[in-house]
Design an enzyme around this catalytic site. Sequence first.
Site, PDB file in Angstrom:
ATOM      1  N   SER A  65       0.820  -1.215   0.000  1.00 12.11           N
ATOM      2  CA  SER A  65       0.000   0.000   0.000  1.00 12.11           C
ATOM      3  C   SER A  65       0.853   1.264   0.000  1.00 12.11           C
ATOM      4  CB  SER A  65      -0.907   0.033   1.228  1.00 12.11           C
ATOM      5  OG  SER A  65      -1.667  -1.142   1.313  1.00 12.11           O
TER       6      SER A  65
HETATM    7  N1  SAH Z   1       0.014  -5.380   3.925  1.00  6.10           N
HETATM    8  C1  SAH Z   1       0.766  -5.747   2.741  1.00  6.10           C
HETATM    9  C2  SAH Z   1       0.029  -5.461   1.451  1.00  6.10           C
HETATM   10  C3  SAH Z   1      -1.047  -6.404   1.252  1.00  6.10           C
HETATM   11  S1  SAH Z   1      -1.745  -6.572  -0.346  1.00  6.10           S
HETATM   12  C4  SAH Z   1       2.112  -5.087   2.719  1.00  6.10           C
HETATM   13  O1  SAH Z   1       2.422  -4.310   3.619  1.00  6.10           O
HETATM   14  O2  SAH Z   1       2.884  -5.374   1.792  1.00  6.10           O
HETATM   15  C5  SAH Z   1      -3.052  -7.628   0.153  1.00  6.10           C
HETATM   16  C6  SAH Z   1      -2.622  -9.023   0.522  1.00  6.10           C
HETATM   17  O3  SAH Z   1      -3.757  -9.707   1.005  1.00  6.10           O
HETATM   18  C7  SAH Z   1      -2.099  -9.825  -0.657  1.00  6.10           C
HETATM   19  O4  SAH Z   1      -0.819 -10.302  -0.384  1.00  6.10           O
HETATM   20  C8  SAH Z   1      -3.116 -10.964  -0.786  1.00  6.10           C
HETATM   21  O5  SAH Z   1      -2.550 -12.181  -1.219  1.00  6.10           O
HETATM   22  C9  SAH Z   1      -3.635 -11.058   0.629  1.00  6.10           C
HETATM   23  N2  SAH Z   1      -4.944 -11.704   0.793  1.00  6.10           N
HETATM   24  C10 SAH Z   1      -6.045 -11.616   0.021  1.00  6.10           C
HETATM   25  N3  SAH Z   1      -7.040 -12.358   0.539  1.00  6.10           N
HETATM   26  C11 SAH Z   1      -6.552 -12.941   1.675  1.00  6.10           C
HETATM   27  C12 SAH Z   1      -7.104 -13.821   2.657  1.00  6.10           C
HETATM   28  N4  SAH Z   1      -8.354 -14.263   2.606  1.00  6.10           N
HETATM   29  N5  SAH Z   1      -6.306 -14.193   3.673  1.00  6.10           N
HETATM   30  C13 SAH Z   1      -5.025 -13.772   3.769  1.00  6.10           C
HETATM   31  N6  SAH Z   1      -4.462 -12.944   2.862  1.00  6.10           N
HETATM   32  C14 SAH Z   1      -5.212 -12.529   1.832  1.00  6.10           C
END
Ligand code: SAH
Length: 217
Positions: A65
């Site tokens: 993000s």
């Molecule tokens: N917080 C992260 C950015 C996350 S992007 C950072 O600092 O880099 C969103 C993430 O959520 C992705 O990696 C995606 O694979 C994950 N995601 C999506 N659905 C999910 C679920 N049900 N459980 C766990 N992770 C999930």
Amino acid sequence: MADDDFFKSQRERMVRVQIASRGIKDPRVLEAMRRVPRHLFVPKVHRHLAYADGPLPIGAEQTISQPYIVALMTELLNLQGGERVLEIGTGSGYQAAVLAYLAGQVHTVERFADLAKQAEQTLKALNIQNVQVHVGDGTLGLPEFAPYMGILVSAAAPSAPEVLLEQLAEGGILVIPVGQRSNQVLERWQRTGDQFQSKPILSVAFVPLIGQAGWQE
Ligand code: SAH
């Protein structure tokens, strides 16, 4: 100038120009944003953009993000230090590292094992010891370690999953983007007894939360 100094001055600038200037005030949050080396959480090819004012690709069609959004979501949790918190959507591990500076113990759940492993390695290289990375469907939370004083969801859901709200401790706060698959509103939920109060904060665009209480693949 050595690499470390160069990135450190970029971080200082990021906090001043993108984060403090937009109203983030909690000094502990600002300090955490100054400390965590964001460039080590982004793929090498994007490293020169690590402190730019936007999201960046991290592989598996996912993104880290925008720094301001990380700071805002973190500030909304109102952490005092020592709390147990949960993050859903580990991605690169950057948000988890920021939380690690402000809370006691961070549990973070990622559905892609590859991303989880990479994040774990980055956190280990930085000697951040109070983050535990789990692989699984985070829409169900992580009941083993509940309740949490803070839950931060880094991907967008159709609505705030009830199972997550139920894993909040008394006074605990859930921060989650809620809405359509392509654009959402960031919501802050707080638990008082069996009551949950929500407040809309800001329009945002997150990648979808995929899972049982989220979107279908
Ligand atoms: N917080 C992260 C950015 C996350 S992007 C950072 O600092 O880099 C969103 C993430 O959520 C992705 O990696 C995606 O694979 C994950 N995601 C999506 N659905 C999910 C679920 N049900 N459980 C766990 N992770 C999930």
